[in-house]
Design a protein around this motif. Sequence first.
Motif, short mmCIF file in Angstrom:
data_model
loop_
_atom_site.label_atom_id
_atom_site.label_comp_id
_atom_site.label_asym_id
_atom_site.label_seq_id
_atom_site.Cartn_x
_atom_site.Cartn_y
_atom_site.Cartn_z
N SER A 38 0.84 -1.19 0.00
CA SER A 38 0.00 0.00 0.00
C SER A 38 0.88 1.23 0.00
CB SER A 38 -0.89 0.01 1.24
OG SER A 38 -0.10 0.25 2.38
N GLU B 95 1.15 5.35 1.41
CA GLU B 95 0.64 6.21 2.47
C GLU B 95 -0.12 7.36 1.80
OE1 GLU B 95 3.57 7.66 5.28
OE2 GLU B 95 2.02 7.46 6.82
N ARG B 96 -1.26 7.67 2.37
CA ARG B 96 -2.07 8.76 1.84
C ARG B 96 -1.63 10.05 2.51
NH1 ARG B 96 -7.97 10.46 2.34
NH2 ARG B 96 -8.30 9.00 4.05
N SER C 246 -4.07 8.63 11.05
CA SER C 246 -3.88 7.18 11.05
C SER C 246 -3.03 6.78 12.25
CB SER C 246 -3.16 6.77 9.76
OG SER C 246 -2.69 5.46 9.86
N SER D 53 -0.79 4.71 12.20
CA SER D 53 0.60 4.46 11.78
C SER D 53 1.51 5.61 12.20
CB SER D 53 0.67 4.26 10.27
OG SER D 53 0.30 5.46 9.60
N HIS E 283 -3.85 4.64 4.84
CA HIS E 283 -3.32 3.69 3.86
C HIS E 283 -4.11 3.76 2.56
CE1 HIS E 283 -1.00 1.76 7.05
NE2 HIS E 283 -2.10 1.82 7.80
N PRO F 159 -4.30 1.13 -0.32
CA PRO F 159 -3.84 -0.15 -0.88
C PRO F 159 -3.56 -0.05 -2.38
CG PRO F 159 -5.70 -0.53 0.59
CD PRO F 159 -5.56 0.96 0.43
N MET G 214 -10.43 3.61 2.87
CA MET G 214 -9.59 3.11 1.77
C MET G 214 -10.43 2.25 0.83
SD MET G 214 -7.48 0.01 3.62
CE MET G 214 -7.12 0.74 5.19
N GLY H 139 -1.13 -5.92 2.21
CA GLY H 139 -1.57 -4.53 2.23
C GLY H 139 -2.47 -4.17 1.06
N PHE I 125 -3.67 -5.42 7.03
CA PHE I 125 -2.50 -4.75 7.59
C PHE I 125 -1.99 -5.39 8.87
CE2 PHE I 125 -4.23 -1.67 4.70
CZ PHE I 125 -3.09 -1.22 4.06
N ALA J 274 -5.70 -1.73 10.06
CA ALA J 274 -5.37 -0.38 9.62
C ALA J 274 -5.84 0.68 10.61
CB ALA J 274 -6.00 -0.12 8.26
#
Lengths: 967, 88
Positions: free
Chosen positions: A278, A280-281, A320, A322, A402, A404, A424, A439, A444, A474
Amino acid sequence: MSGRRLAAPRGSRIDRERTLSFLWNGRPYTGLQGDTLASALVANGVQLVGRSFKYHRPRGIFSCGLEEPTAIVDLIDGRHRTPNARATVVELAEGMVAESVNCWPSVGFDLGAVNGWFAPLLPAGFYYKTFKWPNWHLFEPMVRRMAGLGRASLEADDDRYEEVCAEADVVVAGGGIAGLSAAVAAAQAGAGTILITAGTATGGALGWRDDGELDALAAKAAQAGVRILTRSVAFGVYDHNLLCATERLTGGPRGPRGVLRERLWKIRARSIVSAQGSFERPMLFTDNDRPGVMLAGAADEYAHAYGVACGRRAVIAANSDSAYQVAASLGAAGVEIVALLDRRAHADIGAHVDGVRVLPNTGIDKVLGTSAVRGCVAVAADGHGSRPERFDCDLILSAGGHAPAVHLHSQAGGRLRWLADGAMFVPDGAAPGIVSVGGCAGVFSRDTAVAHALDVGRALALGFTVPSATPCGAGRSLASTRIADARGKQFVDLQNDVAAGDVGLAALENYRSVEHLKRYTTTGMATDQGKTSNVNALVLMGELTGREPAEVGTTKFRPPFVPASLGALVGRRVGRLYRPLKHLPAAEWHAAHGALYEQFGNWNRPAAYPVGGETLHAAAQREARTVRRSLGVFDGSPLGKLEVWGPDAAEFLDLMYVGTMSNLARGQARYGLLLNENGIVVDDGIVARLDDHHFWVNTTSAGVERTASAFEEWLQCEYTNLRVFVTPVTSRYGNVTLSGPKSWEVMAAVGFDAGLSPGSMKHMTMRESALGDVPLRVLRASFTGELSYEINLPVDATTAVLDRLWTAAAAAGGALYGIEALEILRTEKGYIHIGTDTDGTTLPGDIGFGRAIGAKTANFVGRRSLLRPAALDPQRFQLVALSPADGRTQLPTGAQIAASDPPTTPEGHVTSSFWSPELGAPVALGMLARGSSRLGERIRVHHLGERIDAIVVKAPFIDPAGSRLHG
Amino acid sequence: MMQIPCILCGRRDESEFVCGGASHLLRPPLEASDQQWGDYLFFRDNPKGVHLERWRHAQGCGRWFNVARHTVTHEILSVYAITEPAPR
Ligand SMILES: [Zn+2]
């Protein structure tokens, strides 16, 4: 200048003992073995790497992978350039030379940046609007100069590329932990498996970490016989499970010339596993394109894989969970995390990090600094609550969630669904022949991803039902990454310079469909194909039009997933192999006798045989004159030759040709026109009857493949009851043609059978004969109007017989003649050349065959079409012979005929035009409306503003009685 | 790029073949009206779904044969000899 190299042990991919020097925009720098160009630039504190496409805003490095939208560079190697390379995936090499693109005169001082002031002139839909009004040509010079990214090399690429076709039971695109798991399980269950991975080794997104499970999987893959293609990216899924990938074999400056540089893989697989992970946005906030704003995961990878800190003090803008891992990981690497601004409400946050100030429900209102980040101002994301707060930082990390990599799934025709929780798009079930794991399937959680991928690999190998993926791990993200009431430019697509305002304009002007949005704003249409922009653009369009992202939908993803070099796609099909030429059996003999070779169709043939410094024109004039006065020798080997056999061969040829062939006596030959179903003349030639059930068919040189194919199609598909075989024999027979009054004299001197003499063998007959032990098929037909012998003989005997004939012909005052002289000779006689005097509209009646058709009783291909109203139109263009009124101005071939000066409607055109050495005057053929009834009329030919008067005359120009044909 | 199963040679890449368009066209006789002849020459069905068409293994055995192909998925449902009637 805030990037810097971190101390060991950071930097799992670099070798600190091996320093590499490189030039960046003309300045020397050093990096380390294992660096990418991007990581080396960051390590050297280089932050400004390019200017943006439309506004020429300063741009930095945004990502750490193949999704890079802004760090686009040209690689220079002497006179050779590789344009539009992504610095984030270019392996640094000793002596590398790289330059920014879109910068003039320099990246620091850019004249194009004034475009920023003209920004209102370059709104979304700029191209649409300028194409419509007032005139594209006013804008074209400016747009052309600004458009395009890198500069292509002007030199031919002398490196080599090749193409490999392979088959596999299972091919896995992506060498991360999910892809590896699927490949190992498939191979262990007995499937022939290929794994494609972008890096120099497997590992994917986790590859730079010290990870025992990955190492164990890689070992198992090797043990199970998985074929691993490194430095390779699968870029496209095509029909029937064809997966295409490019493999990079040499990186950086290319060193020795002529090396094998890239390989195109075409892998036909029973099953494809997509495991491309995936992206990253990014977050949308004002001035989110400033150098120093980048993806959070990228900064983490730079720190740990390359031992490079992208800044000293970072603010993280998050949507996120993350972001929290990155905050901890970067903090440990020595980057100070000033604050983590989370766009989400407290309840949506599923992670935490120690020692970092976290502000929920907060976003960035503005970025401080222009060519480098100096800080930012944070506000409440919903526009209410606490006062704006200013942070000093040199790095802003964007962690929007994310995205994908559903590209291969979508290319294969797979549908997508929107997961509101993770914000997503994920695959909605599997597409035919392709399964997504990890991903790119929205999975995730590491354990779940591995377990699912193992199951998928095993199921594909054994033919079991493939288990579906359960997206997980995610956390929660919001669809919108913007704060309320954001002002200024928030960039959606960094590479094509599309800002939120452009999407708003598209919505306002009702370009709301996702397909219109894409084309109107050009979002996602740059070389990065919108890997960091598509989702944000869709979400934004949904926000502006009151729709959920699922309702807005996505455009269909199309290949290539990553840019593929033209060299790789073209492979070996360059230079001489681009369009291989056919060579005459006696090619060397002709070269030794002074042939000036030119390309005619796909044949390399003598145009003429100039002597003593003659021009092509002078040589052709001399050769044509010699043919009429004594004789000429011509190599007609490319003439199309077919043998038609069988009890129904005569009936079949009657169906194929306008001429009737079934009433030919043995040894007789006849001219025929070949039509298609529309009645259009597509070829001509001569048919000779060798025996009751055996015919010899000469086609044009260019038309033989087409004619043989047409014969086969009619025989196999329509006239399936006819017992006929068609054998193409063009390459089996050479053809030496003698033409001119002394033809037979020379043949007799060489020892040809007396039965071939003009007295015993008539015009338009064919005889089987022999010269010594060389069997011959001799046709008396003529394309020059002179006594002619077309001697067909085994291809291996061509040179020897040609040499004997030429020795005798030269002694008799003859000449070798080429295509140019042949064109003069046949035009003097008014003989047409299909495709030169005719085109895709010409019917047989237009070239004087109306009466022949009336006389024929049998049906033939195209006949019905000759009765259509258009075919009977009296205004049709018809073949005429033309002479200039002044008797000396040559009519230009292709020139239009019209009664009045242009602009007007032409009433014809000149098709063939030469200077006749025999007449000492120009001769020409042309197509003219009502031409056959306009003999003696004066017409007007127009050429580049000049007018030439011409007279419609009677063809042929020479020997109207045709007595010369008989010697 | 599709893979097409030649009736004589088996599966080969599409690049070895040429497509000859729709199969099972009835060629009108010489006496046909202009309308009928025009329909035969120029008008073809363009279905979203199964299309019966003929292909030639031009770079192989040279055989023409019929193919039933789905125009959306490119799935090849069957191949059959040129003289066989259209499948139901
Ligand atoms: Zn075949």
